[in-house]
Write a protein that holds these residues in place. Structure first.
Motif, short mmCIF file in Angstrom:
data_model
loop_
_atom_site.label_atom_id
_atom_site.label_comp_id
_atom_site.label_asym_id
_atom_site.label_seq_id
_atom_site.Cartn_x
_atom_site.Cartn_y
_atom_site.Cartn_z
N LEU A 118 0.92 -1.24 0.07
CA LEU A 118 -0.02 -0.07 -0.15
C LEU A 118 0.90 1.32 -0.01
O LEU A 118 0.69 2.22 -0.77
N ASP A 119 1.86 1.12 0.61
CA ASP A 119 2.72 2.42 1.15
C ASP A 119 3.48 2.77 -0.31
O ASP A 119 3.70 3.61 -0.81
N ASP A 120 3.81 1.69 -1.04
CA ASP A 120 4.62 1.79 -2.35
C ASP A 120 4.00 1.75 -3.50
O ASP A 120 4.27 1.57 -4.60
N SER A 121 2.59 1.90 -3.42
CA SER A 121 1.58 2.04 -4.74
C SER A 121 1.65 0.77 -5.40
O SER A 121 1.21 0.77 -6.68
N THR A 122 1.87 -0.47 -4.84
CA THR A 122 1.78 -1.71 -5.60
C THR A 122 0.50 -2.56 -4.95
O THR A 122 0.45 -3.52 -5.20
N TYR A 123 -0.28 -2.10 -4.03
CA TYR A 123 -1.17 -2.57 -3.36
C TYR A 123 -2.38 -2.74 -4.59
O TYR A 123 -2.48 -1.99 -5.40
N GLY A 124 -2.89 -4.00 -4.59
CA GLY A 124 -3.99 -4.31 -5.65
C GLY A 124 -3.57 -4.78 -7.14
O GLY A 124 -4.30 -4.94 -8.00
N VAL A 125 -1.99 -4.86 -7.04
CA VAL A 125 -1.30 -5.27 -8.40
C VAL A 125 -1.07 -6.89 -8.09
O VAL A 125 -0.18 -7.03 -7.24
N CYS A 126 -1.43 -7.60 -9.05
CA CYS A 126 -1.50 -9.16 -8.99
C CYS A 126 0.20 -9.31 -9.02
O CYS A 126 0.85 -8.60 -10.08
N GLU A 127 0.67 -9.84 -8.20
CA GLU A 127 2.30 -10.33 -8.38
C GLU A 127 2.48 -11.30 -9.20
O GLU A 127 4.03 -11.37 -9.70
N ARG A 128 1.67 -11.95 -9.64
CA ARG A 128 2.18 -13.06 -10.96
C ARG A 128 1.79 -12.15 -12.28
O ARG A 128 2.81 -12.42 -13.00
N CYS A 129 0.71 -11.69 -12.63
CA CYS A 129 0.23 -11.29 -14.10
C CYS A 129 0.55 -9.87 -14.12
O CYS A 129 0.30 -9.32 -15.14
N ARG A 130 0.51 -9.21 -12.88
CA ARG A 130 0.68 -7.56 -12.71
C ARG A 130 -0.61 -6.93 -13.40
O ARG A 130 -0.68 -5.71 -13.17
N GLY A 131 -1.73 -7.77 -13.39
CA GLY A 131 -2.99 -7.07 -13.56
C GLY A 131 -3.67 -6.80 -12.33
O GLY A 131 -2.88 -6.86 -11.33
N GLU A 132 -4.74 -5.96 -12.49
CA GLU A 132 -5.42 -5.56 -11.13
C GLU A 132 -6.21 -6.68 -10.41
O GLU A 132 -6.97 -7.41 -10.93
N ILE A 133 -6.05 -6.63 -9.23
CA ILE A 133 -6.76 -7.46 -8.04
C ILE A 133 -8.10 -6.84 -8.13
O ILE A 133 -8.14 -5.55 -7.65
N GLY A 134 -9.16 -7.78 -8.19
CA GLY A 134 -10.55 -7.08 -8.00
C GLY A 134 -10.59 -6.57 -6.67
O GLY A 134 -10.49 -7.16 -5.69
N GLU A 135 -11.73 -5.46 -6.66
CA GLU A 135 -12.06 -4.99 -5.43
C GLU A 135 -12.71 -5.85 -4.62
O GLU A 135 -12.67 -6.00 -3.39
N GLY A 136 -13.80 -6.88 -5.01
CA GLY A 136 -14.25 -7.74 -4.34
C GLY A 136 -13.46 -8.83 -3.63
O GLY A 136 -13.56 -9.22 -2.53
N ARG A 137 -12.42 -8.99 -4.45
CA ARG A 137 -11.31 -9.79 -3.71
C ARG A 137 -10.59 -9.19 -2.44
O ARG A 137 -10.29 -9.71 -1.54
N LEU A 138 -10.20 -8.14 -2.70
CA LEU A 138 -9.65 -7.27 -1.70
C LEU A 138 -10.31 -7.04 -0.55
O LEU A 138 -9.93 -6.86 0.71
N GLU A 139 -11.46 -6.83 -0.92
CA GLU A 139 -12.74 -6.75 0.49
C GLU A 139 -12.70 -7.90 0.98
O GLU A 139 -12.79 -7.93 2.25
N ALA A 140 -12.57 -9.11 0.68
CA ALA A 140 -12.92 -10.39 1.31
C ALA A 140 -11.36 -10.88 1.67
O ALA A 140 -11.35 -11.38 2.78
N ARG A 141 -10.42 -10.43 1.04
CA ARG A 141 -9.11 -10.96 1.46
C ARG A 141 -8.08 -9.75 1.42
O ARG A 141 -7.56 -9.72 0.24
N PRO A 142 -8.05 -8.80 2.28
CA PRO A 142 -7.44 -7.35 2.00
C PRO A 142 -5.86 -7.75 1.79
O PRO A 142 -5.20 -6.81 1.30
#
Length: 116
Positions: free
Chosen positions: A80-104
Protein backbone atom coordinates in the motif's frame (compact mmCIF):
# COMPACT_ATOMS: atom_id res chain seq x y z
CA UNK A 1 -9.42 0.18 -7.32
CA UNK A 2 -10.66 0.90 -3.82
CA UNK A 3 -9.35 3.93 -2.00
CA UNK A 4 -6.09 3.77 -0.13
CA UNK A 5 -7.81 4.86 3.07
CA UNK A 6 -10.38 2.04 2.83
CA UNK A 7 -7.65 -0.51 2.18
CA UNK A 8 -5.62 0.77 5.12
CA UNK A 9 -8.68 0.54 7.39
CA UNK A 10 -9.35 -3.04 6.29
CA UNK A 11 -5.74 -4.00 6.94
CA UNK A 12 -5.72 -2.27 10.34
CA UNK A 13 -8.93 -4.13 11.24
CA UNK A 14 -7.44 -7.46 10.11
CA UNK A 15 -4.28 -6.70 12.13
CA UNK A 16 -6.27 -5.87 15.27
CA UNK A 17 -8.26 -9.11 14.93
CA UNK A 18 -5.08 -11.15 14.42
CA UNK A 19 -3.37 -9.52 17.40
CA UNK A 20 -6.43 -10.26 19.56
CA UNK A 21 -6.44 -13.87 18.39
CA UNK A 22 -2.71 -14.13 19.10
CA UNK A 23 -3.21 -12.78 22.63
CA UNK A 24 -5.98 -15.33 23.27
CA UNK A 25 -3.90 -18.17 21.87
CA UNK A 26 -0.91 -17.17 23.94
CA UNK A 27 -3.10 -17.21 27.04
CA UNK A 28 -4.47 -20.62 26.06
CA UNK A 29 -0.96 -21.93 25.45
CA UNK A 30 0.23 -20.64 28.83
CA UNK A 31 -2.75 -22.35 30.50
CA UNK A 32 -1.98 -25.67 28.79
CA UNK A 33 1.69 -25.42 29.78
CA UNK A 34 0.69 -24.61 33.36
CA UNK A 35 -1.69 -27.59 33.38
CA UNK A 36 1.07 -29.86 32.13
CA UNK A 37 3.26 -28.82 35.05
CA UNK A 38 0.59 -30.08 37.43
CA UNK A 39 0.40 -33.51 35.79
CA UNK A 40 2.70 -36.47 35.58
CA UNK A 41 5.64 -35.71 33.26
CA UNK A 42 5.36 -39.19 31.71
CA UNK A 43 3.25 -38.41 28.60
CA UNK A 44 3.40 -42.03 27.43
CA UNK A 45 1.73 -43.51 30.52
CA UNK A 46 -0.32 -40.57 31.75
CA UNK A 47 -3.77 -40.57 30.07
CA UNK A 48 -3.84 -36.76 30.24
CA UNK A 49 -0.33 -36.40 28.84
CA UNK A 50 -1.25 -37.16 25.24
CA UNK A 51 -4.21 -34.75 25.38
CA UNK A 52 -2.08 -31.96 26.82
CA UNK A 53 0.65 -32.57 24.25
CA UNK A 54 -1.95 -32.52 21.46
CA UNK A 55 -3.50 -29.29 22.75
CA UNK A 56 -0.07 -27.68 23.04
CA UNK A 57 0.73 -28.73 19.47
CA UNK A 58 -2.60 -27.48 18.13
CA UNK A 59 -2.28 -24.11 19.83
CA UNK A 60 1.32 -23.82 18.65
CA UNK A 61 0.17 -24.37 15.06
CA UNK A 62 -2.55 -21.73 15.42
CA UNK A 63 0.00 -19.27 16.85
CA UNK A 64 2.31 -19.89 13.86
CA UNK A 65 -0.61 -19.41 11.45
CA UNK A 66 -1.63 -16.16 13.13
CA UNK A 67 1.95 -14.85 13.05
CA UNK A 68 2.12 -15.72 9.34
CA UNK A 69 -1.14 -13.82 8.82
CA UNK A 70 0.35 -10.80 10.61
CA UNK A 71 3.35 -10.98 8.29
CA UNK A 72 0.99 -11.03 5.29
CA UNK A 73 -0.84 -7.99 6.66
CA UNK A 74 2.45 -6.14 7.15
CA UNK A 75 3.47 -7.02 3.57
CA UNK A 76 0.13 -5.69 2.29
CA UNK A 77 0.69 -2.42 4.18
CA UNK A 78 4.13 -2.13 2.56
CA UNK A 79 2.52 -2.69 -0.87
CA UNK A 80 0.00 0.00 0.00
CA UNK A 81 2.82 2.39 0.95
CA UNK A 82 4.76 1.74 -2.26
CA UNK A 83 1.64 1.92 -4.48
CA UNK A 84 1.71 -1.74 -5.56
CA UNK A 85 -1.30 -2.77 -3.44
CA UNK A 86 -3.99 -4.30 -5.62
CA UNK A 87 -1.54 -5.35 -8.35
CA UNK A 88 -1.24 -9.11 -8.92
CA UNK A 89 2.26 -10.37 -8.19
CA UNK A 90 2.03 -12.98 -10.97
CA UNK A 91 0.38 -11.32 -13.97
CA UNK A 92 0.74 -7.67 -12.87
CA UNK A 93 -2.98 -7.17 -13.55
CA UNK A 94 -5.40 -5.54 -11.15
CA UNK A 95 -6.74 -7.52 -8.21
CA UNK A 96 -10.50 -7.04 -8.15
CA UNK A 97 -12.11 -4.94 -5.43
CA UNK A 98 -14.29 -7.85 -4.33
CA UNK A 99 -11.24 -10.01 -3.72
CA UNK A 100 -9.53 -7.23 -1.78
CA UNK A 101 -12.65 -6.73 0.32
CA UNK A 102 -12.79 -10.43 1.15
CA UNK A 103 -9.03 -10.87 1.54
CA UNK A 104 -7.33 -7.50 2.05
CA UNK A 105 -3.85 -9.02 1.99
CA UNK A 106 -4.35 -10.81 -1.36
CA UNK A 107 -1.19 -10.89 -3.47
CA UNK A 108 -2.76 -12.33 -6.63
CA UNK A 109 -5.88 -11.85 -8.71
CA UNK A 110 -8.54 -14.55 -8.70
CA UNK A 111 -7.36 -15.93 -12.05
CA UNK A 112 -3.79 -16.41 -10.87
CA UNK A 113 -4.88 -17.71 -7.46
CA UNK A 114 -7.10 -20.37 -9.03
CA UNK A 115 -4.36 -21.37 -11.49
CA UNK A 116 -2.12 -22.60 -8.67
Amino acid sequence: MEGVQQARQRLEHARAEALGRLANLTGDYDAVVAASRDTNADDEHDPEGATIAFERSQIGALVRDTRAQLAEIDAAVRRLDDSTYGVCERCRGEIGEGRLEARPMARTCIGCASAR
